[in-house]
Design an enzyme around this catalytic site. Structure first.
Site, PDB file in Angstrom:
ATOM      1  N   LYS A 175       3.343 -15.548   1.808  1.00  0.00           N
ATOM      2  CA  LYS A 175       3.513 -16.219   0.515  1.00  0.00           C
ATOM      3  C   LYS A 175       5.007 -16.530   0.381  1.00  0.00           C
ATOM      4  O   LYS A 175       5.676 -16.131  -0.577  1.00  0.00           O
ATOM      5  CB  LYS A 175       2.991 -15.296  -0.607  1.00  0.00           C
ATOM      6  CG  LYS A 175       2.907 -15.938  -1.979  1.00  0.00           C
ATOM      7  CD  LYS A 175       1.809 -16.995  -2.109  1.00  0.00           C
ATOM      8  CE  LYS A 175       1.871 -17.677  -3.457  1.00  0.00           C
ATOM      9  NZ  LYS A 175       0.987 -18.855  -3.547  1.00  0.00           N
ATOM     10  N   ASP A 191      -2.906 -18.281  -0.258  1.00  0.00           N
ATOM     11  CA  ASP A 191      -3.920 -18.941  -1.104  1.00  0.00           C
ATOM     12  C   ASP A 191      -4.624 -20.043  -0.318  1.00  0.00           C
ATOM     13  O   ASP A 191      -5.857 -20.164  -0.331  1.00  0.00           O
ATOM     14  CB  ASP A 191      -3.308 -19.468  -2.416  1.00  0.00           C
ATOM     15  CG  ASP A 191      -2.028 -20.258  -2.228  1.00  0.00           C
ATOM     16  OD1 ASP A 191      -1.475 -20.293  -1.104  1.00  0.00           O
ATOM     17  OD2 ASP A 191      -1.557 -20.864  -3.214  1.00  0.00           O
ATOM     18  N   ASP A 245      -6.293  -7.104   3.980  1.00  0.00           N
ATOM     19  CA  ASP A 245      -7.443  -6.419   3.373  1.00  0.00           C
ATOM     20  C   ASP A 245      -8.387  -7.456   2.770  1.00  0.00           C
ATOM     21  O   ASP A 245      -9.601  -7.423   2.982  1.00  0.00           O
ATOM     22  CB  ASP A 245      -6.945  -5.453   2.291  1.00  0.00           C
ATOM     23  CG  ASP A 245      -8.084  -4.727   1.600  1.00  0.00           C
ATOM     24  OD1 ASP A 245      -9.012  -4.280   2.305  1.00  0.00           O
ATOM     25  OD2 ASP A 245      -8.047  -4.619   0.358  1.00  0.00           O
ATOM     26  N   ASP A 290     -12.153  -9.300   4.524  1.00  0.00           N
ATOM     27  CA  ASP A 290     -13.481  -9.246   3.895  1.00  0.00           C
ATOM     28  C   ASP A 290     -14.095 -10.640   3.831  1.00  0.00           C
ATOM     29  O   ASP A 290     -15.288 -10.817   4.081  1.00  0.00           O
ATOM     30  CB  ASP A 290     -13.401  -8.661   2.471  1.00  0.00           C
ATOM     31  CG  ASP A 290     -13.627  -7.151   2.463  1.00  0.00           C
ATOM     32  OD1 ASP A 290     -13.368  -6.507   3.500  1.00  0.00           O
ATOM     33  OD2 ASP A 290     -14.054  -6.610   1.427  1.00  0.00           O
ATOM     34  N   TYR A 299       0.823  -1.209   0.000  1.00  0.00           N
ATOM     35  CA  TYR A 299       0.000   0.000   0.000  1.00  0.00           C
ATOM     36  C   TYR A 299       0.862   1.266   0.000  1.00  0.00           C
ATOM     37  O   TYR A 299       0.431   2.310  -0.474  1.00  0.00           O
ATOM     38  CB  TYR A 299      -0.892   0.043   1.245  1.00  0.00           C
ATOM     39  CG  TYR A 299      -2.229  -0.633   1.090  1.00  0.00           C
ATOM     40  CD1 TYR A 299      -2.326  -1.934   0.610  1.00  0.00           C
ATOM     41  CD2 TYR A 299      -3.408   0.024   1.448  1.00  0.00           C
ATOM     42  CE1 TYR A 299      -3.556  -2.548   0.485  1.00  0.00           C
ATOM     43  CE2 TYR A 299      -4.635  -0.588   1.323  1.00  0.00           C
ATOM     44  CZ  TYR A 299      -4.708  -1.881   0.852  1.00  0.00           C
ATOM     45  OH  TYR A 299      -5.929  -2.490   0.736  1.00  0.00           O
TER      46      TYR A 299
HETATM   47  C1  IPM Z   1     -10.335  -1.302   4.227  1.00  0.00           C
HETATM   48  C2  IPM Z   1     -10.624  -0.626   2.915  1.00  0.00           C
HETATM   49  C3  IPM Z   1      -9.466   0.328   2.597  1.00  0.00           C
HETATM   50  C4  IPM Z   1      -8.215  -0.500   2.467  1.00  0.00           C
HETATM   51  C5  IPM Z   1      -9.700   1.205   1.371  1.00  0.00           C
HETATM   52  C6  IPM Z   1     -10.979   1.969   1.443  1.00  0.00           C
HETATM   53  C7  IPM Z   1      -8.534   2.136   1.158  1.00  0.00           C
HETATM   54  O1  IPM Z   1     -10.823  -1.586   1.922  1.00  0.00           O
HETATM   55  O2  IPM Z   1     -10.199  -0.596   5.249  1.00  0.00           O
HETATM   56  O3  IPM Z   1     -10.251  -2.534   4.243  1.00  0.00           O
HETATM   57  O4  IPM Z   1      -7.954  -1.090   1.404  1.00  0.00           O
HETATM   58  O5  IPM Z   1      -7.466  -0.561   3.441  1.00  0.00           O
HETATM   59 MG    MG Z   2     -10.858  -3.579   2.620  1.00  0.00          MG
END
Ligand code: IPM
Ligand code: MG
Length: 362
Positions: A193, A225, A249, A253, A142
């Site tokens: 990885k 993976d 990240d 999710d 990032y």
């Molecule tokens: C998160 C979001 C952020 C990230 C974005 C909005 C920059 O997806 O907090 O997970 O990728 O960190």
């Molecule tokens: Mg995110």
């Protein structure tokens, strides 16, 4: 008693709606539980850009630097997607993470028994799920340099980013994860990885070195993976997971969706002194803005995390968790967790939590 200073950044989209409910709860803590605090709000993300042409306005940063903790709603919206990259809401979020050195991002994924049917996975796979993902938040791809889009000699364009981790960055996020594992089931899985990337090889080496200071924690390693597969195959094998910014990240999710209710999940981003920024895991949900449909519980649970991790008020935090459980037991559901049944508004859900909290004050 000294007052705790809380910076509140409603942000964009549904951010202001859900943060209003969390503030209502904070005010209840002040009135009924003797919690001494001072709240000040500021703009971040698209709201910051609209107000002063910067997704992280100077006065917002200054306020957050002086605060004991920061509560954030969400940032982003389609109206900002065409802005130049540095002016986009997400950039404000990334900059505040960097400026406040919030390197340790805690993303719990737990399934509320009352919401078991919300998951898209079979009950027996997710029942009782309780995972904590510790995501490195201020390094990795990032932020790595060099980055950009350049033109090659043949005129073709090439995009590039750099994945870098210095030893001290791995060391501190590993310690953060081991500390959390010690407070839970003492199992930590580091995700990398290392079969392909040198940066992962070093990551693994440093994590193993740190593990010597935590002999009680059972450490394992998994390639990313495989980890993404295991998360949907048998998620209950995990207790705490630690990983890089981008892997975290993505995996967070997935983990969030195992619970079926991303509207329920809080998060904490901490610096080395335990100061933190707290926000729901979900985004700004532009499609439901202004409809009072958003679920405020992830933000309310973020207040609980704030009390626990930054403000030394674990007892109040436990009460909030209990109040949220009681509200779910009473049958209150916002649309996202209603499973087709009756749902209440954002405001009604916030009111229900405050009422449940008051019931615990005596
Ligand atoms: C998160 C979001 C952020 C990230 C974005 C909005 C920059 O997806 O907090 O997970 O990728 O960190
Ligand atoms: Mg995110």
């Amino acid at each position: 008693m000294s007052l705790k200073k809380i910076a509140v950044l409603p942000g964009d989209g549904i951010g202001p709606e859900i943060v209003a409910e969390a503030v209502k709860l904070l005010e209840c803590l002040q009135q009924d539980f003797g919690f001494g605090m001072e709240i000040e709000s500021a703009a971040l993300g698209g709201a910051g850009y609209d107000q002063s042409g910067d997704p992280l306005p100077q006065e917002t940063l200054a306020l957050c630097q002086q605060a004991d903790a920061v509560l954030l709603g969400a940032v982003g919206g389609p109206q900002y997607d065409t802005l130049e990259r540095d002016m986009r809401p997400e950039r404000g979020l990334l900059r505040i993470r960097t400026e406040l050195e919030l390197f340790s991002n805690l993303r719990p994924a737990m399934l509320y028994p009352q919401l078991a049917s919300a998951s898209s996975l079979k009950d027996e796979i997710v029942a009782g799920l309780d995972i904590m993902i510790v995501r490195e938040l201020t390094g990795g791809i990032y932020f790595g340099q060099p980055r950009g889009i350049r033109e090659l000699e043949n005129g073709e364009r090439q995009g590039f980013n750099t994945l870098v981790y210095a030893e001290h960055e791995v060391d501190r996020i590993a310690r953060s994860a081991f500390d959390i594992a010690m407070l839970r089931n003492k199992k930590l899985c580091s995700v990398d990885k290392a079969n392909v990337l040198e940066v992962s090889e070093l990551w693994r080496e440093v994590v193993i070195k740190v593990s010597a200071d935590y002999p009680e924690v059972e450490l394992s390693h998994m390639y990313v993976d495989n980890a993404s597969m295991q998360l949907v195959r048998a998620p209950k094998q995990f207790d705490v997971m630690v990983t890089t910014n981008m892997f975290g990240d993505i995996l967070s999710d997935t983990a969030a969706m195992l619970t079926g209710s991303i509207g329920m999940l809080p998060s904490a981003s901490l610096d080395s002194a335990g100061k933190g920024m707290y926000e729901p895991i979900h985004g700004s949900a532009p499609d439901i803005v202004g409809k009072s449909m958003a679920n405020p519980l992830a933000t309310i649970l973020s207040v609980a995390m704030m009390l626990r991790y930054s403000l030394g008020e674990a007892e109040l935090a436990n009460k909030i968790d209990l109040a949220v459980g009681n509200v779910l037991n009473q049958g209150f559901r916002t649309a996202d967790i209603a499973d087709g049944g009756n749902s209440v508004s954002t405001v009604a859900m916030g009111d229900a939590v405050v009422a449940a909290m008051r019931a615990l004050s005596s």
